[in-house]
Scaffold this active site. Structure first.
Site, PDB file in Angstrom:
ATOM      1  N   GLU A 106       0.806  -1.226   0.000  1.00 50.39           N
ATOM      2  CA  GLU A 106       0.000   0.000   0.000  1.00 50.39           C
ATOM      3  C   GLU A 106       0.841   1.280   0.000  1.00 50.39           C
ATOM      4  OE1 GLU A 106      -4.157  -0.422   1.762  1.00 50.39           O
ATOM      5  OE2 GLU A 106      -2.830  -1.022   3.396  1.00 50.39           O
ATOM      6  N   HIS A 137      -0.644   5.728   7.515  1.00 45.17           N
ATOM      7  CA  HIS A 137      -1.809   4.885   7.210  1.00 45.17           C
ATOM      8  C   HIS A 137      -2.015   3.920   8.367  1.00 45.17           C
ATOM      9  CE1 HIS A 137      -4.608   2.125   5.560  1.00 45.17           C
ATOM     10  NE2 HIS A 137      -3.716   1.150   5.427  1.00 45.17           N
ATOM     11  N   HIS A 152      -4.957   1.203  10.672  1.00 45.11           N
ATOM     12  CA  HIS A 152      -6.217   0.465  10.795  1.00 45.11           C
ATOM     13  C   HIS A 152      -6.772   0.746  12.199  1.00 45.11           C
ATOM     14  CE1 HIS A 152      -4.321  -2.627   7.775  1.00 45.11           C
ATOM     15  NE2 HIS A 152      -4.593  -1.467   7.209  1.00 45.11           N
ATOM     16  N   HIS A 184     -11.654  -0.258   6.287  1.00 43.98           N
ATOM     17  CA  HIS A 184     -10.199  -0.397   6.245  1.00 43.98           C
ATOM     18  C   HIS A 184      -9.512   0.350   7.395  1.00 43.98           C
ATOM     19  CE1 HIS A 184      -6.498  -0.319   3.300  1.00 43.98           C
ATOM     20  NE2 HIS A 184      -6.138  -0.555   4.535  1.00 43.98           N
TER      21      HIS A 184
HETATM   22 MN    MN Z   1      -4.120  -0.914   5.128  1.00 44.03          MN
END
Ligand code: MN
Length: 246
Positions: free
Chosen positions: A86, A105, A107, A176
């Protein structure tokens, strides 16, 4: 100033590298990142490059694991270790947000409900005033027009995410997690931590029932400026904790 392809933009200072590594450890310790998620920093002397760890759980990251990428998210060193699937999240945002020098990024567990319901995340207290600028939701199925495994594994997904993020400090990613950006890695880390906190508190407020009194837009604006002027306080504490100094 841009550096020729396959040539490093050069080393960064020991302190900057230490801060990038510390951000991963801090976010793991604070429960924002587990085995997944990542933190990057734009290269301090070449805006067309960024630094991100190899494919590794954030809590295991050391300075030796940091890899230099171009904004197409290709490693500068063709022999670089394997990167995150990603990583396009980072490169595509750096391309369109010259004000952004760090991308995270996550979760982050408490944010997920706000990406899958119609409940809009809004700032509940002074620590998360930055959310007053708006919280867009990126839906990969809607943006790409097809079924995927939800991961930002292509540059096009990253471009869509960057477009939905627009000029905001954070975007939710449906089913996500989220992406958080800032002018430096300290503020980005702060925002990732307090986005999670705000999500938790907003859900608790919903359980209390009745209408919620969110920060007014002007309060959000004023608190953001005050808190971010104090960024050294949480940062120094969090960094000391992960560096084993406390
Ligand atoms: Mn991810």
């Amino acid at each position: 100033m841009s550096t020729p392809k396959n040539k490093s933009a050069g080393p960064i200072s020991k302190e900057q590298l230490e801060d990038l590594v510390a951000a991963s450890l801090i976010l793991a310790r604070e429960g924002i990142l587990d085995a997944f998620g990542h933190v990057s920093m734009r290269h301090p002397t070449d805006p067309s490059r960024y630094l991100l760890s190899r494919n590794l759980a954030p809590e295991l990251v050391t300075a030796a694991d940091i890899v230099e990428y171009d904004l197409d998210s290709e490693p500068v060193d063709p022999n670089a270790p394997r990167g995150f699937l990603e990583r396009y999240i980072h490169g595509e945002i750096y391309k369109v947000r010259p004000d952004v020098n760090s991308v995270i990024h996550t979760h982050s567990p408490s944010v997920v409900p706000f990406g899958i319901t119609k409940t809009v995340m809004q700032p509940v207290y002074h620590m998360s005033g930055f959310l007053g600028r708006g919280v867009p939701v990126y839906d990969i199925r809607k943006e790409s027009g097809r079924m995927t495994d939800i991961l930002i594994r292509e540059p096009g997904h990253g471009r869509d995410l960057a477009r939905v993020l627009a000029d905001k400090p954070m975007a939710l990613m449906r089913g996500h997690g989220n992406v958080v950006v800032a002018g430096d890695v300290k503020v980005a880390t702060y925002r990732a931590v307090y986005t999670e906190m705000n999500a938790r508190l907003q859900m608790q407020a919903i359980l209390c029932g009745g209408p919620i009194e969110f920060l007014a837009p002007e309060e959000a604006f004023l608190t953001e400026a005050t808190i971010e002027g104090q960024i050294h306080r949480p940062w120094d504490l969090w960094k000391a904790k992960v560096m084993g100094k406390r």
